[in-house]
Design an enzyme around this catalytic site. Sequence first.
Site, PDB file in Angstrom:
ATOM      1  N   ASN A  90      10.633  72.785  11.805  1.00 12.65           N
ATOM      2  CA  ASN A  90       9.539  72.108  11.081  1.00 12.65           C
ATOM      3  C   ASN A  90       8.331  72.490  11.215  1.00 12.65           C
ATOM      4  OD1 ASN A  90      11.517  70.304   9.865  1.00 12.65           O
ATOM      5  ND2 ASN A  90      11.532  68.918  11.924  1.00 12.65           N
ATOM      6  N   THR A 127      16.437  76.649  10.886  1.00 11.73           N
ATOM      7  CA  THR A 127      15.277  75.957  10.265  1.00 11.73           C
ATOM      8  C   THR A 127      14.255  75.633  11.307  1.00 11.73           C
ATOM      9  OG1 THR A 127      16.193  73.791  10.089  1.00 11.73           O
ATOM     10  CG2 THR A 127      16.506  75.346   8.191  1.00 11.73           C
ATOM     11  N   GLU A 160      10.583  71.324   6.249  1.00 12.18           N
ATOM     12  CA  GLU A 160      11.531  72.301   7.239  1.00 12.18           C
ATOM     13  C   GLU A 160      11.697  73.575   6.485  1.00 12.18           C
ATOM     14  OE1 GLU A 160      15.895  70.968   7.319  1.00 12.18           O
ATOM     15  OE2 GLU A 160      15.297  70.810   9.611  1.00 12.18           O
TER      16      GLU A 160
END
Length: 317
Positions: A212, A210, A256
């Site tokens: 951000n 992931t 995210e």
Amino acid sequence: MKIIRNIENIPEDLKNCIVTIGNFDGIHLGHRELFRKLVTEARTRNTKSVVITFEPHPQKILHPEMRPFFMLTTLDEKLSLIQSCDVDAVILIPFSMEFAKTTAQEFVENILWEKLRLRKLLVGYDYAFGKGKEGNAGFLKASGEKLGFEVEEIGAVKSDGMISSSTAVRLAILDGNVKQASEMLGRPYGVTGTVVKGYRRGTDMVGYPTANIKSEKVIPAIGVYAIIAELDGVRHSGVINIGTNPTFGNKEISAEVHLLDFKGDIYGREITIHFIARLRDEKKFNNPEELGRQIQKDIERAREILSSWMTDPVTKQ
């Protein structure tokens, strides 16, 4: 499309034009209908279509205590969307506390008439401007009769029974209802931001990489969403979690994103997220393994929802 940033230097070919005025945050269906009529009217009369707007948004100057201020479009996005409506020119008026003292009469006489010699003014159904919001439709029609220009008030545009307005779009997004927001906008709501490093728990503990994103625009309510992401002009389906990631006890809200079937380093790069559908609320799981199983379910559901979006235009007009 010409962009005029100095009202003291307006080209001669923009005189005797058809004009509309507004903040136009979001460029929703109501704005687009206004621009459509503006362009049609200008072409019928063989003159130019001109949009007058303000930068920054007046509320950011008049109410500096509102932080963050929930913008729907950046200036570049707004200009690009206006250009897509075939408008001939945009006049950007710098908004300041000094300019806020300008009365509606001064604005009409000194800018609309003296600078532009407009032939017709189109305004939205609820628009008012000038000190004390004096510049409503009634005032403008009286001014037009006195100076010699026409005024037409354009009615509201509804989507599924709801009036398309910047406020309504903003509230829908803040409520997590991205589908309703998209219907009023005529396109999925998008946020462009820079990818920054987060806790990396998605990669290290759950098995799903992931990243951000940080953005100055309004972010949808806490929850999990199916998204289309654009990275260097390439479209990717994905899932985004907006929230605190309570499974790991975080407190700071983050956005995210996980791109499906994508491998590569995207940190520091610009990415645009188009919100397609809300999948679920954010919730706390007993352990990372349980979270991982739920993410897999989210991904499977997102694939079903996003399958048609990988071939259709994201910014449907």
